[in-house]
Every structure is written in C-alpha cells, then in structure tokens.
Design an enzyme around this catalytic site. Structure first.
Site, PDB file in Angstrom:
ATOM      1  N   ASP A  60       0.836  -1.194   0.000  1.00 22.82           N
ATOM      2  CA  ASP A  60       0.000   0.000   0.000  1.00 22.82           C
ATOM      3  C   ASP A  60       0.875   1.250   0.000  1.00 22.82           C
ATOM      4  O   ASP A  60       1.980   1.238  -0.540  1.00 22.82           O
ATOM      5  CB  ASP A  60      -0.945  -0.036   1.207  1.00 22.82           C
ATOM      6  CG  ASP A  60      -2.288   0.606   0.912  1.00 22.82           C
ATOM      7  OD1 ASP A  60      -2.334   1.843   0.797  1.00 22.82           O
ATOM      8  OD2 ASP A  60      -3.296  -0.120   0.795  1.00 22.82           O
ATOM      9  N   HIS A  95      -3.673   5.816   3.369  1.00 20.32           N
ATOM     10  CA  HIS A  95      -4.461   4.645   2.981  1.00 20.32           C
ATOM     11  C   HIS A  95      -3.899   3.364   3.597  1.00 20.32           C
ATOM     12  O   HIS A  95      -4.639   2.527   4.115  1.00 20.32           O
ATOM     13  CB  HIS A  95      -4.482   4.546   1.460  1.00 20.32           C
ATOM     14  CG  HIS A  95      -5.420   3.521   0.925  1.00 20.32           C
ATOM     15  ND1 HIS A  95      -5.023   2.262   0.563  1.00 20.32           N
ATOM     16  CD2 HIS A  95      -6.756   3.569   0.670  1.00 20.32           C
ATOM     17  CE1 HIS A  95      -6.056   1.574   0.118  1.00 20.32           C
ATOM     18  NE2 HIS A  95      -7.122   2.341   0.162  1.00 20.32           N
ATOM     19  N   SER A 258     -11.412  -1.365  -0.770  1.00 13.29           N
ATOM     20  CA  SER A 258     -10.160  -1.416  -0.011  1.00 13.29           C
ATOM     21  C   SER A 258     -10.355  -2.039   1.370  1.00 13.29           C
ATOM     22  O   SER A 258      -9.712  -3.030   1.705  1.00 13.29           O
ATOM     23  CB  SER A 258      -9.555  -0.021   0.135  1.00 13.29           C
ATOM     24  OG  SER A 258      -8.793   0.327  -0.980  1.00 13.29           O
TER      25      SER A 258
END
Length: 400
Positions: A60, A95, A258
């Site tokens: 990520d 994120h 996600s």
C-alpha cells in the site's frame, strides 16, 4: 503510445468524512469494530483463532507504525514507490495505515509487513512531472512488493489497490510475481475495484488468475454502489463506513473495496492461525464454500457471497484436498472458477446492471473515437517523455 502512470486517488476509495476523529487512544488500543463485526461473524471466529504467528503483507502507501492500534505489530519493509516521501509526511501512509488497522481488527495477533508500492495523492493532484517521474523510474513497484513479501515469509498478501486502463492493465511482471507467490504457498487478495459508478473497469491485480478478488457490501448485505461488477469477483466483505486508523493517530470511517479486501485478508490470517499448512487453493475453496451465498447464486456482483469468518475458520481445521498442480499451457484451455465458470465469461447479470454496462460501453466508444482523433491532430506537437514504457511496464494504480 498511451501514457500510463502509477497513481493513487482517495476519490476512488471514498473517505466519507470524519464522523468523529477519535483522540489518540492508549497504547495497544484496538481499532473500533462496527457493523462489519456482526456481518462477518468475527466474535465467534476470534474465539477459535486470532492470527497468532501469521504475517500479512500490506502492499500500500505505507503504514504509520506508531499508531496506538498498530504499535509493536508492524514491520516496515522497503519503499518501492521511491517518490522521496517518508513516514511522518501528510501524504505518506494515509491509505496503508487504514488498511493495516482493518487487517488487525479481524486478526489482532497477526503481524503486518508494510511494503510501500503506491502513494496517497489524489488523481487531480498529479502533475506532468509526476508522470515523467513514473517513466524515469521504469520499475514495477507492485511486482517488486509481491516478490519481497514472499521472500520475507509472508503468509498472506493484501493489496487494497487497483489499476485501470481502457486497453487493459495486464503486466507480465506482476503475473510472474503472483506465480512466484503461488509456488511458495502465499495467499494473495486484492480489492475488486470501485468503478461501478463510472465505467466498471477491469481492475488489476484483482483480475489476475490466482488472486482472491474481494467485492464490497453495504450494511443490508447488498452490493455497495461503487463496488465493481465483474466476472473476477470471488467473495465479498463489508466496505461501507468501516472505521479505520489514520496516519495522524486517530480513526475515521472509510468506504471502498479497499477495507473489504483488508477485512478479508484478516479472515485469511485467522484461517492460517488455525491451520498454518493451508495452501492458497485450500484457502480460496474454503472461503467460497463457506460464504453466505446470495439467493440467486454466484454472480459477477458479489462473487460467491459475503464471507462467513466463523465458518471459514472452522473449515480451515479440516480443509478439502488440494488437487492443484503445475501444468503446461496447451493453448485454448484456461483457468476457471471452482464451479467451472470461465474467468473470461460473465455470468448472467441483472437487467439493470447489464443495461448500465451497455450504456457505459457506448459512452466509452465515443470517448475512444474522440481520443483517437485528438491524438492524430496533436501527434506532431506531442513529446513523449524519455524512457516511456512499453509492454510489461507499470500501469495506473490507486487505493482500492
């Protein structure tokens, strides 16, 4: 040649705003569990396993390892994105931190291996210089990250990210890295994509054979409106208002495939905690066999249905026999889903979804023709950056 760039955009993974940005919690605090806990059956599943001894590689944008919910549970690997940003920068680890916390929400005793392969920039923030830089680097962060995670002994790889390209985003480097992971017994999951409200694009790495593609559900169990509808969808997990950790020490709700992927990866970690000898094929079969199957059966909407963590962990103790093996490619034969459905053929879809897809295809064709005309008219004026990539180079990626 069509420009391609590695990119990250939080518009695809909607940060729904702060319902409440929680103040920094005490050390070893856990990320709050919302409706997703009951939907997945986490309480019963965690009585059987908490993922102890299992390593989940989170590929990520980086993970803020000092967050109270993550402290002592994160191993920070290399930064393959190589944009010069470091931990502590506001554009680093937004994120990725959220996704790592969602994995640990399900499997609190698992370890996270953080490998940075994307950034947190919004699509609209990306500049021409960013585009040129992606060409100059000439590497494939996703493939590098997968290979590294396998070499470091990861049991599970979670990729809450995706790539989209009107001509397809297949990468030979990534396919080879995924084959390497499969040969070494590493289960790989990826978010199905958040393009259902746009063009419903194919998303890689979810579209690769051997990757468990995770779609997103809303609280009533139906598909979240943004969740991509596609034949590669395998299973589904909650993906709306999932409270997740931030890179500033607090928490905020996140929408997208996600968090669905991260939660599913946590379930797989619980399964490995119960039975560390599971193969990727066994994990895939168990997840599919134990889902809350939709009334109409498996489809491109939610795959084989919402994951049942309790049932999956129980089944992990006595898995089905793994009959998979390496075979030589013989031409027309291709990989298929467990029920024999071709990975290149869509199951029947609802009429409304079919019509939406047809309309999107028509609009896409118009844009394509317009783009070709513009490209021809401007060809003499266009300068291609030095070292522009060809086949096998990285395509566009964004948090899933």
């Amino acid at each position: 040649m069509k420009f391609r760039t590695i990119r990250a955009t939080s518009t695809a993974v909607v940060l729904t705003g702060l319902l409440c940005t929680v103040a920094t919690a005490p050390a070893q605090a856990a990320t709050p569990v919302g409706w997703e806990g009951a939907a997945l059956g986490l309480s019963a599943a965690q009585q059987q396993s908490q993922g102890e001894g299992v390593t989940v590689a989170v590929l990520d944008s980086g993970v803020y390892a000092d967050h109270p919910a993550l402290k002592g549970k994160v191993i920070t690997g290399p930064d393959y994105f190589k944009d010069g940003l470091e931990a502590g920068d506001s554009q680093w680890g937004q994120h990725g931190t959220a996704m790592a916390s969602d994995v640990l929400k399900v499997a609190p005793k698992a370890k996270i291996l953080s490998v940075r392969v994307i950034d947190d920039k919004h699509e609209e923030e990306r500049t021409e210089e960013d585009l040129k830089e992606s060409f100059r680097k000439g590497n494939n962060p996703i493939a590098d990250g997968i290979n590294y995670a396998v070499q470091q002994g990861a049991d599970v790889i979670s990729m809450s990210l995706g790539g989209e390209d009107i001509f397809g985003g297949y990468s030979e480097d990534e396919a080879a890295a995924l084959a390497y992971a499969a040969r070494n017994g590493v289960t790989v999951l990826a978010s199905a994509g958040n393009s259902a409200e746009v063009f419903n694009d194919v998303s890689y790495p979810a579209g690769y054979a051997g990757v468990i593609a995770v779609a997103a559900t809303q609280q009533n169990g139906e598909r979240a409106s943004f969740s991509t509808v596609h034949s590669y969808n395998d299973v589904a997990a909650p993906g709306v208002d999932i409270v997740s950790a931030t890179n500033t020490g607090g928490y905020e709700p996140v929408d997208g495939t996600s968090p669905a992927c991260a939660l599913a990866a946590g379930v797989v970690a619980l399964m490995y905690g119960k039975n560390p000898k599971l193969s990727p094929a066994q994990v895939n079969d168990i997840l599919i066999d134990t889902t809350h199957r939709p009334a109409g059966g498996a489809s491109a909407v939610l795959g084989y249905g919402l994951i049942d963590a309790d049932a999956a962990v129980k089944a992990a103790a006595s898995p089905p026999k793994d009959t998979t093996s390496s075979v030589a490619y013989k031409g027309k034969e291709h990989l298929a889903t467990p029920d024999g459905t071709s990975k290149t053929t869509h199951p029947e879809m609802e009429q409304g979804l079919w019509m939406t897809g047809l309309a999107a295809a028509g609009v896409g064709l118009v844009f394509l023709l317009g783009g070709v005309l513009l490209a021809r008219s401007g060809r003499s004026k266009r300068t291609v950056p030095a070292g522009a990539p060809g086949m096998g180079q990285p395509q566009g990626y964004f948090p899933g």
